[in-house]
Write a protein that holds these residues in place. Structure first.
Motif, PDB file in Angstrom:
ATOM      1  N   PHE A 123     114.357  25.401 -50.314  1.00  0.00           N
ATOM      2  CA  PHE A 123     113.634  26.671 -50.436  1.00  0.00           C
ATOM      3  C   PHE A 123     114.460  27.669 -51.243  1.00  0.00           C
ATOM      4  O   PHE A 123     113.955  28.333 -52.148  1.00  0.00           O
ATOM      5  N   TYR A 124     115.715  27.789 -50.881  1.00  0.00           N
ATOM      6  CA  TYR A 124     116.606  28.746 -51.545  1.00  0.00           C
ATOM      7  C   TYR A 124     116.948  28.302 -52.969  1.00  0.00           C
ATOM      8  O   TYR A 124     117.080  29.129 -53.875  1.00  0.00           O
ATOM      9  N   ALA A 125     117.102  27.004 -53.163  1.00  0.00           N
ATOM     10  CA  ALA A 125     117.470  26.496 -54.481  1.00  0.00           C
ATOM     11  C   ALA A 125     116.389  26.796 -55.518  1.00  0.00           C
ATOM     12  O   ALA A 125     116.702  27.101 -56.674  1.00  0.00           O
ATOM     13  N   VAL A 126     115.133  26.708 -55.113  1.00  0.00           N
ATOM     14  CA  VAL A 126     114.036  27.004 -56.033  1.00  0.00           C
ATOM     15  C   VAL A 126     114.121  28.447 -56.528  1.00  0.00           C
ATOM     16  O   VAL A 126     113.927  28.726 -57.720  1.00  0.00           O
ATOM     17  N   ASP A 127     114.421  29.374 -55.637  1.00  0.00           N
ATOM     18  CA  ASP A 127     114.544  30.775 -56.026  1.00  0.00           C
ATOM     19  C   ASP A 127     115.703  30.963 -57.001  1.00  0.00           C
ATOM     20  O   ASP A 127     115.591  31.702 -57.992  1.00  0.00           O
ATOM     21  N   ARG A 128     116.823  30.304 -56.750  1.00  0.00           N
ATOM     22  CA  ARG A 128     117.966  30.423 -57.666  1.00  0.00           C
ATOM     23  C   ARG A 128     117.639  29.817 -59.029  1.00  0.00           C
ATOM     24  O   ARG A 128     118.021  30.364 -60.073  1.00  0.00           O
ATOM     25  N   TYR A 129     116.948  28.692 -59.026  1.00  0.00           N
ATOM     26  CA  TYR A 129     116.596  28.047 -60.295  1.00  0.00           C
ATOM     27  C   TYR A 129     115.682  28.955 -61.121  1.00  0.00           C
ATOM     28  O   TYR A 129     115.895  29.140 -62.326  1.00  0.00           O
ATOM     29  N   ALA A 130     114.664  29.531 -60.466  1.00  0.00           N
ATOM     30  CA  ALA A 130     113.753  30.428 -61.177  1.00  0.00           C
ATOM     31  C   ALA A 130     114.502  31.625 -61.744  1.00  0.00           C
ATOM     32  O   ALA A 130     114.263  32.055 -62.880  1.00  0.00           O
ATOM     33  N   SER A 131     115.420  32.168 -60.959  1.00  0.00           N
ATOM     34  CA  SER A 131     116.220  33.301 -61.423  1.00  0.00           C
ATOM     35  C   SER A 131     117.037  32.932 -62.649  1.00  0.00           C
ATOM     36  O   SER A 131     117.091  33.682 -63.634  1.00  0.00           O
ATOM     37  N   TYR A 132     117.685  31.773 -62.586  1.00  0.00           N
ATOM     38  CA  TYR A 132     118.527  31.335 -63.697  1.00  0.00           C
ATOM     39  C   TYR A 132     117.704  31.153 -64.969  1.00  0.00           C
ATOM     40  O   TYR A 132     118.105  31.603 -66.051  1.00  0.00           O
TER      41      TYR A 132
END
Length: 224
Positions: free
Chosen positions: A73-82
């Protein structure tokens, strides 16, 4: 030409947001261009599963969601941010300072596991985000450590002053104690730098902690 990524991680109430702000200000005063980030990005669509999880949509006990599922869940948010925000800045040599990162999963999700399973999870987590997803590995992780009893007292003060309700992590004192115990193991496992944010049962001043932060950051910048 890769940039530099500095991450603040820490116990709840340890001052991650404050130290992130102080470091960014110190860098800018020295003429350094820097991007400041905070995770999760609660105002973005990419954090929807994070918000559902923390609000209890998948269970009101943190252990209702296994650490591997919650981590995605958290990784998806970081990927989108990056991809949408800071990736180009970093890839062209930019300096990034962030309040929480993959490191938060290492603290909070590994805390759900028995000791013998933590190392396997950490190896999976870092391989998943840094190698498979292609997110940058931090150049420096600063762990702001605060004893559980001081953290709990600060959390109660915050709730009383803001009227905000605790999420399923914040509301579970035993879970937070396990996370802190696990974090100290992760510090050693992954080479993080730990700063003790209390002394003689009292919290140190933000300025005092910042001076110690700068003593860790300055050598990293000198090696550029």
């Amino acid at each position: 030409m890769k940039g530099k990524l500095i991450v603040f991680e820490g116990t709840d109430g340890s001052g991650k947001a404050t130290q992130t702000k102080l470091l960014v200000e110190a860098l800018e005063q020295r003429g350094r261009a820097v991007r400041k980030l905070t995770f999760p990005r609660y105002d973005q669509d990419s954090s929807m599963l994070v918000r559902m999880y923390l609000n209890g949509a998948f269970g009101t006990d943190p252990n209702d969601v296994n650490p591997y599922a919650a981590s995605t869940f958290y990784a998806v948010d970081r990927y989108a941010s990056y991809k949408q925000d800071w990736g180009n800045w970093y890839e062209t040599g930019g300096l990034v300072v962030t309040d929480r990162y993959t490191t938060s999963n290492a603290v909070h999700q590994a805390g759900k596991l028995p000791d013998g399973a933590c190392q396997d999870y950490l190896q999976w987590l870092f391989h998943f985000e840094y190698d498979l997803m292609g997110l940058p590995r931090p150049d420096l992780v600063i762990y702001l450590d605060l004893p559980a009893e001081l953290s709990a007292a600060l959390r109660r003060q915050r709730e009383e002053s803001t009227g905000q309700h605790a999420d399923i992590h914040e509301a579970d004192a035993a879970y937070l104690r396990r996370c802190r115990e696990n974090a100290l193991r992760v510090v050693a496992f992954d080479g993080w730098r730990r700063i003790d944010c209390s002394r003689d049962g009292a919290i140190r001043t933000p300025e005092e902690i910042h001076r110690e932060v700068w003593s860790l950051v300055a050598p990293l910048l000198e090696r550029e």
